[in-house]
Structures are given as C-alpha cells and as structure tokens.
Design a protein around this motif. Structure first.
Motif, mmCIF file in Angstrom:
data_model
loop_
_atom_site.group_PDB
_atom_site.id
_atom_site.type_symbol
_atom_site.label_atom_id
_atom_site.label_comp_id
_atom_site.label_asym_id
_atom_site.label_seq_id
_atom_site.Cartn_x
_atom_site.Cartn_y
_atom_site.Cartn_z
ATOM 1 N N GLU A 239 26.559 37.207 54.476
ATOM 2 C CA GLU A 239 26.325 37.040 53.034
ATOM 3 C C GLU A 239 25.387 35.618 52.518
ATOM 4 O OE1 GLU A 239 29.878 39.349 50.970
ATOM 5 O OE2 GLU A 239 29.510 39.565 53.025
ATOM 6 N N TYR A 240 26.065 34.704 53.106
ATOM 7 C CA TYR A 240 25.542 32.791 52.786
ATOM 8 C C TYR A 240 24.282 33.086 53.359
ATOM 9 C CZ TYR A 240 30.337 33.235 50.180
ATOM 10 O OH TYR A 240 31.616 34.675 49.992
ATOM 11 N N VAL A 241 23.496 33.317 54.020
ATOM 12 C CA VAL A 241 22.618 32.316 54.309
ATOM 13 C C VAL A 241 21.346 33.178 53.830
ATOM 14 C CG1 VAL A 241 23.499 32.915 57.514
ATOM 15 C CG2 VAL A 241 21.395 35.071 55.974
ATOM 16 N N ALA A 242 21.004 31.850 53.779
ATOM 17 C CA ALA A 242 20.133 30.930 52.911
ATOM 18 C C ALA A 242 18.256 31.732 53.402
ATOM 19 C CB ALA A 242 19.320 29.379 52.764
ATOM 20 N N PRO A 243 17.689 32.158 52.291
ATOM 21 C CA PRO A 243 15.992 32.613 53.155
ATOM 22 C C PRO A 243 15.558 31.827 53.954
ATOM 23 C CG PRO A 243 16.415 32.577 50.412
ATOM 24 C CD PRO A 243 17.420 31.629 51.524
ATOM 25 N N GLU A 244 15.103 30.786 54.039
ATOM 26 C CA GLU A 244 14.901 30.455 55.480
ATOM 27 C C GLU A 244 15.403 30.747 56.629
ATOM 28 O OE1 GLU A 244 16.969 26.811 53.676
ATOM 29 O OE2 GLU A 244 15.504 28.285 53.164
ATOM 30 N N ILE A 245 16.541 30.969 57.234
ATOM 31 C CA ILE A 245 17.402 31.519 58.074
ATOM 32 C C ILE A 245 16.973 33.321 58.451
ATOM 33 C CG2 ILE A 245 19.553 32.288 59.010
ATOM 34 C CD1 ILE A 245 19.834 29.391 58.728
ATOM 35 N N GLU B 246 12.332 15.638 64.804
ATOM 36 C CA GLU B 246 12.648 17.318 65.282
ATOM 37 C C GLU B 246 12.836 18.071 64.745
ATOM 38 O OE1 GLU B 246 16.441 18.188 67.281
ATOM 39 O OE2 GLU B 246 14.694 16.999 68.394
ATOM 40 N N GLU B 247 11.896 19.461 64.534
ATOM 41 C CA GLU B 247 12.772 20.506 63.750
ATOM 42 C C GLU B 247 13.461 21.161 64.362
ATOM 43 O OE1 GLU B 247 9.248 22.875 62.290
ATOM 44 O OE2 GLU B 247 8.296 21.690 61.357
ATOM 45 N N LEU B 248 14.782 21.748 63.001
ATOM 46 C CA LEU B 248 15.450 22.869 64.037
ATOM 47 C C LEU B 248 15.302 24.029 63.212
ATOM 48 C CD1 LEU B 248 18.012 22.482 66.117
ATOM 49 C CD2 LEU B 248 19.804 22.546 63.459
ATOM 50 N N ARG B 249 15.173 25.686 64.237
ATOM 51 C CA ARG B 249 15.308 26.760 63.725
ATOM 52 C C ARG B 249 16.487 26.963 64.446
ATOM 53 N NH1 ARG B 249 9.720 25.157 63.637
ATOM 54 N NH2 ARG B 249 9.015 26.120 61.760
ATOM 55 N N GLU B 250 16.967 27.793 63.961
ATOM 56 C CA GLU B 250 18.486 28.736 64.403
ATOM 57 C C GLU B 250 18.738 29.819 63.806
ATOM 58 O OE1 GLU B 250 21.196 26.954 67.098
ATOM 59 O OE2 GLU B 250 20.611 25.560 67.062
ATOM 60 N N ILE B 251 19.270 31.035 64.529
ATOM 61 C CA ILE B 251 19.584 31.851 63.391
ATOM 62 C C ILE B 251 21.575 32.117 63.622
ATOM 63 C CG2 ILE B 251 20.098 34.962 63.210
ATOM 64 C CD1 ILE B 251 17.098 33.572 62.652
ATOM 65 N N MET B 252 21.280 31.291 62.391
ATOM 66 C CA MET B 252 22.980 31.260 62.224
ATOM 67 C C MET B 252 23.739 31.075 60.800
ATOM 68 S SD MET B 252 23.673 26.931 63.212
ATOM 69 C CE MET B 252 23.258 27.398 65.037
ATOM 70 N N GLY B 253 24.926 31.452 60.685
ATOM 71 C CA GLY B 253 25.362 31.605 59.363
ATOM 72 C C GLY B 253 26.274 32.858 59.619
ATOM 73 N N LYS C 74 32.635 42.446 51.087
ATOM 74 C CA LYS C 74 33.022 43.526 52.196
ATOM 75 C C LYS C 74 32.414 41.975 53.550
ATOM 76 C CE LYS C 74 29.742 45.862 53.386
ATOM 77 N NZ LYS C 74 29.149 47.367 53.601
ATOM 78 N N PHE C 75 32.748 41.075 53.390
ATOM 79 C CA PHE C 75 32.412 39.558 54.480
ATOM 80 C C PHE C 75 32.344 40.488 55.852
ATOM 81 C CE2 PHE C 75 33.664 37.037 51.135
ATOM 82 C CZ PHE C 75 33.007 36.501 50.668
ATOM 83 N N GLU C 76 31.004 39.750 56.580
ATOM 84 C CA GLU C 76 31.293 40.300 57.774
ATOM 85 C C GLU C 76 31.604 39.181 58.658
ATOM 86 O OE1 GLU C 76 27.595 42.749 58.428
ATOM 87 O OE2 GLU C 76 27.700 42.851 56.680
ATOM 88 N N GLU C 77 31.226 39.155 60.294
ATOM 89 C CA GLU C 77 30.882 38.252 60.805
ATOM 90 C C GLU C 77 29.678 37.068 61.170
ATOM 91 O OE1 GLU C 77 31.223 39.505 64.765
ATOM 92 O OE2 GLU C 77 34.016 40.495 64.737
ATOM 93 N N PRO C 78 30.391 36.104 61.646
ATOM 94 C CA PRO C 78 28.637 35.521 61.159
ATOM 95 C C PRO C 78 27.709 35.384 62.236
ATOM 96 C CG PRO C 78 30.499 33.839 61.839
ATOM 97 C CD PRO C 78 31.144 35.212 61.710
ATOM 98 N N LEU C 79 26.472 35.535 61.954
ATOM 99 C CA LEU C 79 25.839 35.579 63.088
ATOM 100 C C LEU C 79 25.754 34.881 64.100
ATOM 101 C CD1 LEU C 79 22.634 35.607 59.674
ATOM 102 C CD2 LEU C 79 23.181 37.408 61.125
ATOM 103 N N LEU C 80 25.144 35.072 65.310
ATOM 104 C CA LEU C 80 25.460 34.729 66.205
ATOM 105 C C LEU C 80 23.847 34.646 67.115
ATOM 106 C CD1 LEU C 80 28.774 35.815 67.304
ATOM 107 C CD2 LEU C 80 28.563 33.956 65.651
ATOM 108 N N GLN C 81 24.091 33.518 68.239
ATOM 109 C CA GLN C 81 22.913 33.394 69.007
ATOM 110 C C GLN C 81 23.438 32.952 70.330
ATOM 111 O OE1 GLN C 81 19.798 31.279 67.965
ATOM 112 N NE2 GLN C 81 18.181 32.956 68.287
ATOM 113 N N GLU C 82 23.886 31.813 70.443
ATOM 114 C CA GLU C 82 24.921 31.476 71.767
ATOM 115 C C GLU C 82 25.778 31.187 71.123
ATOM 116 O OE1 GLU C 82 20.269 29.354 73.733
ATOM 117 O OE2 GLU C 82 22.398 28.273 73.566
#
Length: 412
Positions: free
Chosen positions: A223-229, A213-220, A397-405
C-alpha cells in the motif's frame, strides 16, 4: 536541530553524519557495498550472553516479523528499559549477516538525530544478532491511525508529528539514505498519553544512494510503494516522499488510499493514481492539508516535493488550527458514541415510528484487520456503512512487505 540537520549547507559525508560531540572516532570508513549496503560499523559487537546484562520483561512481544522479534528488556545494573531486536542471521538458506550490519551502520549514522531510534548495544550468537534499542513506550502510530474515533489523531497532532517525521527523513536524505519502508508500523511514539514524539524505526530495507549508480529493487509494503517501484524504475529519495504522502493520508483519515481487495488491485490503484480527496472523511480536514498530500502523491518522482520543501509547506508553517476530525468537532461532528447517546435520548421522547426509523439508521460495524502482525479496529464512517462490502474493505488491510532477497522486519 543539530548542526548536521540545518538546511542549506552541503550534506556531510555518511561516516561523519551520525557523530555526536564527544563520540569516539570511527575506526574504519564506511563504504557502500553493491546494492547500497554499508559494510563497516564502529559499534562493538558483544559475544557474552545477552542475559548476563539484561532480563526480558514478561508480557507480549513488542513486534514480530518473519525473521525478527522485538521484546522489551531491562538492563540489570541500571533498571533502564530497552527494546531488544532478535534478528536471525540465516534467512531462507542464505547468510544475511551483512544486511544486519548495514542496518546497524545506518542507525550509527543517524545516532544524533532525535527522530530516529537510538542504538544502544549489539550482541551476537551463533544464530542471531541482538540489537539493543531505545524503548519507545507509546508504540506504533498505527494504533491511533485505526483507533476508535475519539482516540484518533486530530489534525493538529498530525501536523506536529509530520514535522518530526519530515525532519528525520530530511536528515536521512541529506546523508544519502532512503528508508524504503515508511509506514505507520515503522513510526513509534515515545509516549501515547500525553502524545509524545516520533521515532523512525526498521532500516532493514534502507539503502545508500550513490550518484554514480542507479538502484532498482522491488521492496516495500504494497500500500505504500511508489509507482517507480512497480515499474522497476530507479529508486530515489522521492520514493520515500510518496510513502510519506500515503502516511499523511492515513494519519488524517484512517483510510489506506490505494488499498484494493488484493495486491494486484492495490498495485493497479497506485499505477493508475486511483485516489480520492473527497467524502465524509475529508469534510473537516483543512484544504491546506489536502494540498500537502497532493504535492507528494504525484506519479513522476521528479515532480514530488522534497522533505525540505514539505517542511516549508503552508500547512506545516501555519499555527495550530482548531480543525480536527469531524467526529471530534463539538459543532456538529460528535463521535459515534455521542451520536448514539443523543439518539437514544431523543428516541425516548419521540413516537414509536420515529424511534424505529432512528434505530434503523444507527448501525454499528466492526472490522478486524491484520497489519504487520498488529490487530486493530478500523473506523468506518456512516456514509461507508451504507456502501457495498468491497468499499468497506478499503479500510486497513496491511500486507507484508514485498520481498526479494531481503525481508523487512516490521518494527524497530
């Protein structure tokens, strides 16, 4: 390196990967839940009051996130130091106990790996779960990434620590675990002086990868998230490798390579690959180190180096070089403090005009930043001091992680 960590062999199944010799057998087989979460653990969850066996150490907290706080504690009968992570079970009106169970399961899986924080015990109350973890006295490597120049990492330090990070991540990847929040705040040190070894922490955003299965989520963390995110493409072990490339850049230069004035600009820099490998901060960083970063900051995930390939990169295979930061080199790259002292000495012997000119050329600026609830000073090169404020803001200037659930805790 343990037998489970040796490259070349087939990856062991997740339930067996974290077992040490003499460990009690697992009672139930772990099966990934929907969304890449593990649902079964073998650690006994204690219901008696935490304070019966532990006392909290006075002083500041070790770390804090939106739904968790980490405090230093002492086991009463042994006087041994631990880190207690207090995690709320209910977050934004939702029961998140199973996400905590997943984090425990991943820590169990990696319990034999020396580069992953060790889980000692687990407690549960009506409102929270408490993870008693190994205490890493050196704190986050973030502190030295943004330290004053003479205290910052030297390239030989980064090489040693990066090998450990890669060995830990390689172990996780061989066991189908992706961390998804690798950053300086989630890499701890066993000691600060002398510089100790690393411990990878905070598996709150981690996932189990399944080939079916493929996993797609917006998280991280932005400044550190990869382009595929950002493009909502499938997540893979290569997603972690992008973050390691950013991490190496930060450890070597003290600069966050894709940071913009806001999240939108940061995301645009990532998607357009706006990254620089030139300037004063790279003057005395080896070409091999720059090449190492370039094998990871690649837009297509399939073209990025794997953890195993990184461990075989010439930069990490070379013997330690005397190369370090420009401000640590005695042959013309002294720290700003030494430069200031030399300038003061010279100015005493120079004419008034020379003194005035030299004084005007020496500018000291200080930028206070917030990074995952951690305050630190950012280094600023002389070259950047003459640039506009927007360029200066490219520092941390680090920010909080991207959050979904599921929000990510910031340490441990």
């Amino acid at each position: 390196m343990s037998p489970e960590e040796k490259p070349g062999g087939p990856p062991p199944p997740p339930p067996q990967a974290g077992r040490c010799r003499g460990a009690r057998p697992q009672q139930q087989q772990q099966q990934p839940r929907r969304g890449g979460l593990l649902s079964e653990i073998r650690t006994a969850i204690r219901s008696e009051p935490f304070h019966l066996r532990y006392r909290l150490s006075p002083g500041r907290e070790l770390g804090r996130g939106k739904f968790a706080v980490v405090k230093k504690c002492i086991q009463k009968d042994t006087e041994k130091e631990f880190a207690a992570k207090f995690m709320r079970k209910r977050r934004k009106g939702q029961d998140c106990r199973m996400e905590i169970i997943h984090e425990i399961a991943v820590l169990e899986l990696a319990q034999c790996n020396p580069w992953v924080i060790n889980l000692h015990e687990v407690y549960e109350t009506a409102t929270e779960m408490i993870l008693v973890l190994e205490y890493a006295a050196g704190g986050e490597i973030f502190d030295q990434c943004v330290a004053e120049r003479e205290e910052a990492f030297k390239e030989k330090d980064v090489k040693r620590l990066m090998k450990q990070i890669l060995e830990g991540v390689s172990f996780l990847h061989r066991n189908n675990v992706v961390h998804l929040d690798l950053k300086p705040q989630n890499i701890l040190l066993t000691s600060k002086s002398p510089l100790g070894d690393i411990k990878i922490v905070d598996f709150g955003l981690s996932r189990i990868m399944k080939s079916s299965e493929e996993l797609r989520e917006i998280m991280g963390t932005p400044e550190y998230v990869a382009p595929e995110i950002l493009s909502y493409d499938p997540i893979s072990t290569a997603t972690d490798m992008w973050s390691i490339g950013v991490l190496a850049y930060v450890m070597l230069t003290g600069i966050s390579p894709f940071l913009g004035d806001d999240k939108q600009e940061t995301f645009l820099n990532i998607s357009q690959m706006n990254v620089s490998y030139s300037g004063e901060d790279f003057d005395l960083i080896s070409e091999s180190a720059v090449d190492f970063i370039k094998t990871l900051l690649v837009k297509k995930p399939e073209d990025r180096a794997t953890a195993e390939e990184c461990l075989q990169h010439p930069w990490l295979e070379q013997s330690d070089e005397p190369i370090s930061r420009a401000w640590n080199e005695s042959a013309g790259g002294e720290s700003s403090d030494v430069t200031q002292q030399d300038a003061d000495s010279a100015s005493e012997k120079s004419v008034d005009a020379e003194k005035t000119e030299e004084d005007e050329s020496i500018v000291t600026e200080e930028l206070i930043v917030v990074a995952s609830y951690t305050l630190g000073q950012c280094r600023q090169s002389e070259k950047e001091k003459a640039t506009e404020q927007k360029a200066i803001s490219k520092r941390f200037k680090f920010e909080e992680p991207l959050l979904q659930e599921i929000p990510g805790e910031f340490i441990y």
